[in-house]
Design an enzyme around this catalytic site. Structure first.
Site, PDB file in Angstrom:
ATOM      1  N   ARG A  86       0.837  -1.210   0.000  1.00 41.39           N
ATOM      2  CA  ARG A  86       0.000   0.000   0.000  1.00 41.39           C
ATOM      3  C   ARG A  86       0.862   1.245   0.000  1.00 41.39           C
ATOM      4  O   ARG A  86       1.782   1.357   0.807  1.00 41.39           O
ATOM      5  CB  ARG A  86      -0.916  -0.001   1.242  1.00 41.39           C
ATOM      6  CG  ARG A  86      -1.840  -1.200   1.249  1.00 41.39           C
ATOM      7  CD  ARG A  86      -2.826  -1.185   2.384  1.00 41.39           C
ATOM      8  NE  ARG A  86      -3.640  -2.392   2.319  1.00 41.39           N
ATOM      9  CZ  ARG A  86      -4.628  -2.696   3.153  1.00 41.39           C
ATOM     10  NH1 ARG A  86      -4.943  -1.856   4.141  1.00 41.39           N
ATOM     11  NH2 ARG A  86      -5.309  -3.810   3.005  1.00 41.39           N
TER      12      ARG A  86
ATOM     13  N   SER B  84     -10.631  -7.074   9.375  1.00 43.10           N
ATOM     14  CA  SER B  84     -11.816  -6.396   8.891  1.00 43.10           C
ATOM     15  C   SER B  84     -12.612  -7.473   8.183  1.00 43.10           C
ATOM     16  O   SER B  84     -12.121  -8.086   7.252  1.00 43.10           O
ATOM     17  CB  SER B  84     -11.358  -5.309   7.923  1.00 43.10           C
ATOM     18  OG  SER B  84     -12.352  -4.375   7.729  1.00 43.10           O
TER      19      SER B  84
ATOM     20  N   ARG C 209       0.818  -5.900  12.465  1.00 39.01           N
ATOM     21  CA  ARG C 209       0.156  -5.431  13.684  1.00 39.01           C
ATOM     22  C   ARG C 209      -0.030  -6.540  14.705  1.00 39.01           C
ATOM     23  O   ARG C 209       0.002  -6.298  15.912  1.00 39.01           O
ATOM     24  CB  ARG C 209      -1.187  -4.800  13.343  1.00 39.01           C
ATOM     25  CG  ARG C 209      -0.999  -3.493  12.590  1.00 39.01           C
ATOM     26  CD  ARG C 209      -2.319  -2.869  12.253  1.00 39.01           C
ATOM     27  NE  ARG C 209      -2.122  -1.656  11.464  1.00 39.01           N
ATOM     28  CZ  ARG C 209      -3.107  -0.940  10.934  1.00 39.01           C
ATOM     29  NH1 ARG C 209      -4.360  -1.326  11.109  1.00 39.01           N
ATOM     30  NH2 ARG C 209      -2.845   0.144  10.241  1.00 39.01           N
TER      31      ARG C 209
ATOM     32  N   ARG D 279       1.655   1.145  10.425  1.00 37.07           N
ATOM     33  CA  ARG D 279       1.182   1.469   9.078  1.00 37.07           C
ATOM     34  C   ARG D 279       2.388   1.422   8.153  1.00 37.07           C
ATOM     35  O   ARG D 279       3.256   2.294   8.213  1.00 37.07           O
ATOM     36  CB  ARG D 279       0.537   2.859   9.072  1.00 37.07           C
ATOM     37  CG  ARG D 279      -0.068   3.251   7.735  1.00 37.07           C
ATOM     38  CD  ARG D 279      -0.624   4.655   7.793  1.00 37.07           C
ATOM     39  NE  ARG D 279      -1.808   4.747   8.632  1.00 37.07           N
ATOM     40  CZ  ARG D 279      -3.054   4.517   8.204  1.00 37.07           C
ATOM     41  NH1 ARG D 279      -3.260   4.211   6.936  1.00 37.07           N
ATOM     42  NH2 ARG D 279      -4.064   4.630   9.007  1.00 37.07           N
TER      43      ARG D 279
ATOM     44  N   GLU E 167      -6.268  -2.075  14.641  1.00 32.46           N
ATOM     45  CA  GLU E 167      -7.130  -2.851  13.745  1.00 32.46           C
ATOM     46  C   GLU E 167      -6.298  -3.954  13.073  1.00 32.46           C
ATOM     47  O   GLU E 167      -5.344  -3.660  12.354  1.00 32.46           O
ATOM     48  CB  GLU E 167      -7.717  -1.901  12.708  1.00 32.46           C
ATOM     49  CG  GLU E 167      -8.681  -2.566  11.763  1.00 32.46           C
ATOM     50  CD  GLU E 167      -9.020  -1.652  10.587  1.00 32.46           C
ATOM     51  OE1 GLU E 167      -9.050  -0.419  10.784  1.00 32.46           O
ATOM     52  OE2 GLU E 167      -9.223  -2.185   9.488  1.00 32.46           O
TER      53      GLU E 167
END
Length: 426
Positions: free
Chosen positions: A261, A351, A389, A276, A348
RNA sequence: GGAGAGGUGGCUGAGUGGUUGAAAGCAGCGGUUUGCUAAACCGCGGUACUGGUUAAGGCCGGUACCGGGGGUUCGAAUCCCCCCCUCUCCGCCA
């Protein structure tokens, strides 16, 4: 993509749904106008084509009978030109309509919380207690760099900021977690493992909804016209592109892939450490199911993701995302957040979403129902789970006062019996 | 990267520029026969868009679709051009 017929027939409901997620609803007006125009043009040109087909057949017959066809031919020539012109105009409208349709997000499921941003997300449940230490909790960066298992300095030198570099036990733990999660999903949750491409074309990216809106966030290889996947959702969901699935539903698939990303515009946000990053590993779960079962399947999918964290003994909470916070293609979505003591915050790591037929419609994934009718499947996906994470949480939750890490019990067999990560020589 | 051969319905596989939406076979669905199953025999088929009709399941039309996109033609699965993919051989290569 939404069903144009649904927009036509249920315009109010669609419009309200899109409004609730803060989407632009003026496009609906435009879609309806284009749709009406298109159908009027179609009716006209199809009448002409019908006439042409009839006349052509006649000419064939005349020729067979050895009669003169020159007169009929010249009359038809003009009709052909008119048809070609109409077809051209229709194609323009078609393309415009499709382009607009691709920018319209999914209609949220009726039951989900309504709100503009994450503040309106609904707490669903929690597992475990956020960890308290009788010393000041260190961050994963402090822990990882001191232990020599995370080296962001060297990573930055070769790749820039935002790339993780795991060393020794760090690398080993990463690999162990991938194996642990894949084994769990395959052996106990009934998923089929695949190892897919990590570069995909524009059609695949459009299919799952990354394109056209997220183009800026993806790495793009211009020479080859390929995108690096931001999630395994893309290649796993596109597995059945343009197919009528013949296997019995539901189908469950899982894959480990690296994810890429660009995080354009995220500079300065959560940039410390590996929370991130531009590249991270993830184990993903995807389901292809019958429409009637998809919301039940979503709960099961969420349960499969939770199971990973329970077995690792990590405290987490589940949030149901509100209309303003769900992703472009989702109708309903749960986030799973892990407690990270070093951050003193929730991270997070998963998802889990139901896209209903939104992706299937774009990709062309269908099945035959009990009555033999061909219908679009519903697709779901969930992280099971994201690795960088997860590693943060394991380091920060497992830390001891001396900076060593106690590993979760279930991961020990995957680490050749290693119970702790300590600094070499200590 | 070079040379050659191919891409046709759920699958295998025919196909002469003019009732070819497409032979045949398999699978599927419906039926007959039959203690049951199987077999045999008969019949039926696709998808998308679109119009009409129906309370609805449906029914009756139209158009398009033979890898994708252009072109020639009154008319293209069939002829021409470009692209993509698959296979075989050669080259390179973890």
């Amino acid at each position: 993509m939404l069903d144009i017929k649904r927009i036509r027939e249920d315009r109010e409901v669609v419009q309200k749904g899109l409004e609730s997620r803060g989407a632009d609803t003026a496009v609906i007006e435009r879609v309806c106008a284009l749709d009406g125009k298109r159908r009027a043009m179609l009716a006209e040109v199809e009448t002409l084509k019908s006439e042409r087909n009839r006349a052509s057949k006649e000419i064939g017959q005349l020729k067979k009978d050895g009669k003169d066809i020159e007169k009929a031919r010249s009359a038809m020539r003009e009709l052909g030109d008119r048809i070609a012109e109409s077809d051209k105009q229709i194609r323009v409208v078609d393309e415009e309509l499709r382009a607009v349709m691709l920018t319209i997000p999914n209609v949220p499921h009726v039951g989900i919380p309504i709100g503009a941003d994450s503040k309106a997300n609904r707490f669903v449940r929690a597992y475990g207690e956020p960890k308290k230490f009788n010393f000041k909790a260190k961050t994963h960066v402090e822990l990882g760099e001191t232990l020599g298992i995370l080296d962001l300095t060297r990573a930055a030198r070769m790749s820039g900021a935002g790339f993780p570099l795991f060393v020794r036990e760090g690398a080993r733990l990463e690999r162990a977690l991938i194996n642990f999660m894949l084994d769990l999903h395959v052996k106990e949750h009934g998923y089929t493992e695949i190892a897919p491409p990590v570069l995909c074309n524009a059609a695949a990216m459009t299919g799952t909804g990354q394109l056209p809106k997220m183009a800026e966030d993806m790495y793009y290889l211009k020479e080859d016209n390929l995108y690096m996947i931001p999630t395994a959702e893309v290649p796993v969901t596109n597995y059945y592109m343009d197919e009528i699935i013949t296997e019995a539903l539901p189908l469950r698939m899982t894959a480990y892939t690296p994810c890429f990303r660009r995080e354009a515009g995220a500079a300065g946000k959560e940039t410390r450490g590996i929370i991130r990053v531009h590249q991270f590993d993830k184990v993903e779960m995807v389901k292809f199911v019958e429409p009637e079962t998809s919301y039940n399947e979503l709960e099961l999918l969420l349960g499969d993701a939770e199971d990973v964290l329970r077995r690792l003994g990590l405290p987490y909470r589940i949030m149901e995302l509100c209309t303003g916070d769900i992703s472009f293609a989702a109708a309903k979505c749960y986030d799973i957040e892990l407690w990270a003591p070093g951050q003193n915050d929730w991270l997070e790591v998963s998802s889990c979403s139901n896209f209903e037929d939104f992706q299937a419609r774009r990709i062309g994934i269908r099945y035959r129902d009990g009555k033999g009718r061909i219908r679009f499947v519903h697709t779901l996906n969930g992280s099971g789970v994201a690795l960088a994470r997860l590693l943060v949480a394991i380091l920060e939750n497992g830390q001891q006062e001396d900076g060593s890490i106690v590993l979760p019990e279930n991961i020990i067999p995957y680490m050749d019996g290693m119970k702790e990560i300590r600094k070499p020589g200590s």
